[in-house]
Design a protein around this motif. Structure first.
Motif, PDB file in Angstrom:
ATOM      1  N   HIS A 106     -23.368  43.923  14.976  1.00  0.00           N
ATOM      2  CA  HIS A 106     -24.481  43.100  14.517  1.00  0.00           C
ATOM      3  C   HIS A 106     -25.755  43.406  15.308  1.00  0.00           C
ATOM      4  O   HIS A 106     -25.697  43.812  16.468  1.00  0.00           O
ATOM      5  CB  HIS A 106     -24.140  41.622  14.651  1.00  0.00           C
ATOM      6  N   ALA A 107     -26.880  43.163  14.655  1.00  0.00           N
ATOM      7  CA  ALA A 107     -28.178  43.415  15.275  1.00  0.00           C
ATOM      8  C   ALA A 107     -28.611  42.216  16.124  1.00  0.00           C
ATOM      9  O   ALA A 107     -28.032  41.123  16.049  1.00  0.00           O
ATOM     10  CB  ALA A 107     -29.219  43.702  14.197  1.00  0.00           C
ATOM     11  N   ALA A 108     -29.643  42.426  16.930  1.00  0.00           N
ATOM     12  CA  ALA A 108     -30.189  41.359  17.773  1.00  0.00           C
ATOM     13  C   ALA A 108     -30.692  40.219  16.898  1.00  0.00           C
ATOM     14  O   ALA A 108     -31.294  40.436  15.841  1.00  0.00           O
ATOM     15  CB  ALA A 108     -31.329  41.916  18.626  1.00  0.00           C
ATOM     16  N   ASP A 164     -34.433  38.373  17.689  1.00  0.00           N
ATOM     17  CA  ASP A 164     -34.607  39.747  17.209  1.00  0.00           C
ATOM     18  C   ASP A 164     -35.782  40.454  17.875  1.00  0.00           C
ATOM     19  O   ASP A 164     -36.116  41.592  17.528  1.00  0.00           O
ATOM     20  CB  ASP A 164     -34.762  39.774  15.686  1.00  0.00           C
ATOM     21  N   GLY A 165     -36.456  39.789  18.835  1.00  0.00           N
ATOM     22  CA  GLY A 165     -37.557  40.409  19.570  1.00  0.00           C
ATOM     23  C   GLY A 165     -38.925  40.153  18.988  1.00  0.00           C
ATOM     24  O   GLY A 165     -39.941  40.483  19.606  1.00  0.00           O
ATOM     25  N   PRO A 176     -26.903  44.966  21.450  1.00  0.00           N
ATOM     26  CA  PRO A 176     -26.902  44.741  20.000  1.00  0.00           C
ATOM     27  C   PRO A 176     -26.786  46.060  19.245  1.00  0.00           C
ATOM     28  O   PRO A 176     -27.022  47.142  19.808  1.00  0.00           O
ATOM     29  CB  PRO A 176     -28.246  44.058  19.751  1.00  0.00           C
ATOM     30  N   GLY A 177     -26.474  45.955  17.981  1.00  0.00           N
ATOM     31  CA  GLY A 177     -26.285  47.152  17.170  1.00  0.00           C
ATOM     32  C   GLY A 177     -27.534  47.974  16.974  1.00  0.00           C
ATOM     33  O   GLY A 177     -27.457  49.161  16.641  1.00  0.00           O
ATOM     34  N   ASP A 178     -28.696  47.375  17.164  1.00  0.00           N
ATOM     35  CA  ASP A 178     -29.964  48.101  16.974  1.00  0.00           C
ATOM     36  C   ASP A 178     -30.630  48.470  18.301  1.00  0.00           C
ATOM     37  O   ASP A 178     -31.830  48.752  18.342  1.00  0.00           O
ATOM     38  CB  ASP A 178     -30.930  47.276  16.122  1.00  0.00           C
ATOM     39  N   ALA A 179     -29.857  48.494  19.393  1.00  0.00           N
ATOM     40  CA  ALA A 179     -30.417  48.840  20.709  1.00  0.00           C
ATOM     41  C   ALA A 179     -30.711  50.333  20.784  1.00  0.00           C
ATOM     42  O   ALA A 179     -30.078  51.141  20.103  1.00  0.00           O
ATOM     43  CB  ALA A 179     -29.439  48.451  21.818  1.00  0.00           C
ATOM     44  N   PRO A 180     -31.673  50.743  21.628  1.00  0.00           N
ATOM     45  CA  PRO A 180     -31.995  52.173  21.784  1.00  0.00           C
ATOM     46  C   PRO A 180     -30.866  52.936  22.455  1.00  0.00           C
ATOM     47  O   PRO A 180     -29.987  52.349  23.104  1.00  0.00           O
ATOM     48  CB  PRO A 180     -33.265  52.160  22.643  1.00  0.00           C
ATOM     49  N   ALA A 181     -30.910  54.255  22.338  1.00  0.00           N
ATOM     50  CA  ALA A 181     -29.809  55.114  22.786  1.00  0.00           C
ATOM     51  C   ALA A 181     -29.529  54.986  24.281  1.00  0.00           C
ATOM     52  O   ALA A 181     -28.365  54.998  24.696  1.00  0.00           O
ATOM     53  CB  ALA A 181     -30.109  56.570  22.432  1.00  0.00           C
ATOM     54  N   ASP A 182     -30.582  54.877  25.121  1.00  0.00           N
ATOM     55  CA  ASP A 182     -30.345  54.833  26.561  1.00  0.00           C
ATOM     56  C   ASP A 182     -29.595  53.570  26.972  1.00  0.00           C
ATOM     57  O   ASP A 182     -28.818  53.580  27.933  1.00  0.00           O
ATOM     58  CB  ASP A 182     -31.664  54.957  27.332  1.00  0.00           C
ATOM     59  N   ALA A 183     -29.803  52.477  26.253  1.00  0.00           N
ATOM     60  CA  ALA A 183     -29.058  51.247  26.540  1.00  0.00           C
ATOM     61  C   ALA A 183     -27.627  51.354  26.024  1.00  0.00           C
ATOM     62  O   ALA A 183     -26.682  50.905  26.680  1.00  0.00           O
ATOM     63  CB  ALA A 183     -29.760  50.047  25.912  1.00  0.00           C
ATOM     64  N   VAL A 184     -27.454  51.954  24.861  1.00  0.00           N
ATOM     65  CA  VAL A 184     -26.116  52.107  24.277  1.00  0.00           C
ATOM     66  C   VAL A 184     -25.216  52.930  25.196  1.00  0.00           C
ATOM     67  O   VAL A 184     -24.040  52.613  25.388  1.00  0.00           O
ATOM     68  CB  VAL A 184     -26.207  52.763  22.887  1.00  0.00           C
ATOM     69  N   LYS A 185     -25.768  53.987  25.777  1.00  0.00           N
ATOM     70  CA  LYS A 185     -24.977  54.855  26.654  1.00  0.00           C
ATOM     71  C   LYS A 185     -24.482  54.121  27.892  1.00  0.00           C
ATOM     72  O   LYS A 185     -23.401  54.414  28.408  1.00  0.00           O
ATOM     73  CB  LYS A 185     -25.809  56.073  27.070  1.00  0.00           C
ATOM     74  N   ALA A 186     -25.266  53.169  28.366  1.00  0.00           N
ATOM     75  CA  ALA A 186     -24.911  52.452  29.597  1.00  0.00           C
ATOM     76  C   ALA A 186     -23.925  51.317  29.348  1.00  0.00           C
ATOM     77  O   ALA A 186     -23.235  50.883  30.275  1.00  0.00           O
ATOM     78  CB  ALA A 186     -26.168  51.907  30.261  1.00  0.00           C
TER      79      ALA A 186
END
Length: 535
Positions: free
Chosen positions: A480-482, A357-358, A463-473
């Protein structure tokens, strides 16, 4: 099922098929073949299997001889047909020569400016902002934008919207944005009014393809085949339809004296489904039209025709209850890009922010600790059991201590690589050594630095909780979350796509009946198993 050997039948090839799986045109052709051939003998199984209409339901004492003579033999409602028996009834098909394909992908129409236009108003009443709601990990509008871009047919792909968030998602899928006016953004505004406004603002356009954002199972070949009807066959408008087998009745007021009556059948002669062609109804996937018609206030007019889509690709989402059904359908029949998912041979997965989860916990004895979910470990094991190599990535931006890295490598049984600010550059030598390309790779990242890898990979996820710039790519966004099942979810997704691709390869398209020889399957619902034995 009984398979007859080629030495007994003395024909070039034999294949078995289930008569009930065929569409109406193919059934008609089979019945015509049988009724026109007085020598045809079909063996009816004792368990009640049906022979096609027009065929004699009698037994022949020499079934193998009958099979050679007529080309038709039935066992347990499956029919064996010699390819020659069908091919004799059909016009010859142009076969590939010199390694060239018969039907090469269509290029952009010469001399015509053709654009794709997706209408995506922000004020949806059924499902708020449904056009960018995630469906199987991808914004709904992203499915049709991907198909439109990959078709290679359009001079440009546009999204007409009045909403900032929709505009941003459209741009992330490389679409241009047309800001529609307030006059055509009302609840009472029609699609035609929005298209007319676009045409007025873009007078150089000759043909508009209005694609519905709510049709996520649209494929590039659907658009290509439909556009040919305009550019090659001279039609002015083409729209998509699907064949339905539903009996319709007139609606009457409750409590009134009027009685209902059938609208498309005679109850005294109620047909069986396989004997009825059904009806063609619009499925709303797309509408091609020339701008000259649109300027006159007509979307369907002039010399017009339809393009029939298979039912499995006809999905329209309007209310929330449609969503889970559509999600299952799109996972099976959706278009996932030019790279077939079955080629994935390697998965890169970041340690921090994906497998974990980082967070790094420091104990009182100053030992660093991280946690992972047992489900994610099982996901990695599943991939490796299917011969997908897994490599874990430890990023210098958020490094995990070397001792922890070594323990995780041992625990997972995976190789661990260190990468810097530009993972794409760092991983390129590794892929070259493995003789792999990015299309052979699945990548799971969690940050903007992973964007290039996410874009280039054959399959990619966050993961489901990734930031927007990663989601777009990414091509897929996990629920599910990291550190809490995201890796397992992506692993299952990879294996699902591999299995579906394998199933499609094992099928043969029904077009073998139209051409007289077997062709590779495209995975349509009418695909049939092929049992071939021959010289």
């Amino acid at each position: 099922m009984i398979f007859l050997s080629m030495r007994d039948l003395l024909v070039d090839c034999v294949f078995a098929f289930n008569y009930e799986q065929f569409g109406t045109p193919q059934k008609k052709m089979i019945r015509k073949k049988i009724s026109n051939d007085s020598q045809t003998v079909v063996r009816t199984p004792v368990d009640g299997g049906r022979a096609p209409e027009g065929c004699s339901n009698r037994h022949d004492t020499n079934e193998e001889e009958a099979a050679v003579r007529s080309g038709f033999v039935s066992t347990n409602s499956f029919f064996f047909i010699s390819c020659g028996a069908i091919k004799d009834q059909m016009p010859p098909r142009k076969r590939p020569q010199d390694g060239k394909k018969v039907d090469p992908p269509m290029k952009k129409a010469k001399g015509k400016h053709v654009v794709a236009l997706i209408l995506a108003r922000g004020g949806s009443k059924g499902i708020p902002l449904k056009n960018i709601k995630k469906l199987a990990g991808v914004p709904l509008i992203g499915w049709v934008l991907r198909a439109a871009h990959d078709s290679g047919l359009f001079d440009s792909v546009w999204v007409s919207t009045d909403h900032d968030e929709i505009a941003e998602v459209a741009k992330s899928f490389k679409a241009k944005v047309h800001r529609r006016s307030l006059e055509v953004s009302k609840d009472s505004s029609t699609s035609l009014e929005a298209i007319q406004e676009f045409v007025k603002d873009h007078p150089d356009v000759d043909v508009v393809c209005n694609i519905q954002a709510t049709s996520p199972c649209l494929h590039p070949d659907h658009l290509s085949e439909a556009l040919k009807l305009i550019t090659k066959d001279g039609y002015d408008s083409v729209f998509s339809v699907v064949r339905r087998h539903q009996f319709r009745w007139k609606e009457v007021n409750e409590g009134g004296s009027e009685v209902t009556v059938p609208l498309n059948l005679d109850p005294k002669k109620r047909p069986r489904r396989q004997d009825w062609d059904g009806e063609l109804v619009e499925n709303g996937s797309f509408y091609f039209s020339t701008t000259s018609l649109i300027k006159k206030g007509i979307l369907q007019g002039g010399k017009m025709t339809y393009y029939e889509m298979k039912p499995q690709y006809s999905v329209d989402i309007d209310i929330d209850i449609d969503w889970p059904v559509a999600e299952q359908r799109v996972l099976r029949y959706g278009y996932f890009g030019k790279v077939p998912p079955e080629v994935v041979r390697l998965m890169f997965c970041k340690l921090s922010g994906c497998l974990t989860d980082g967070r790094i916990t420091i104990s009182s004895s100053e030992e660093e600790m991280v946690s992972f979910h047992i489900r994610d470990m099982e996901g990695l094991r599943m991939l490796k059991s299917e011969k997908v190599e897994v490599v874990l990535l430890n990023c210098s931006q958020d490094p995990i201590g070397q001792s922890l890295v070594e323990k995780l490598g041992v625990r997972t049984g995976c190789q661990v690589l260190s990468v810097g600010k530009e993972p794409l550059e760092d991983l390129q030598p590794f892929l070259k050594k493995k003789k792999l390309e990015w299309k052979d790779v699945a990548y799971m990242g969690n940050d903007g630095a992973d964007a290039d890898c996410l874009n280039q990979s054959g399959l990619s996820a966050v993961p489901g909780d990734a930031p927007a710039d990663a989601v777009k790519a990414a091509k897929y966004s996990c629920h599910h979350a990291a550190g809490n099942g995201a890796v397992r979810e992506f692993s299952e997704y990879i294996l699902l796509k591999k299995q579906e691709a394998k199933s499609k390869r094992e099928q043969v398209h029904v077009d073998c009946l139209d051409s007289g020889y077997a062709t590779p399957s495209s995975g349509s619902q009418n695909d049939i198993p092929l049992a071939v034995e021959g010289k």
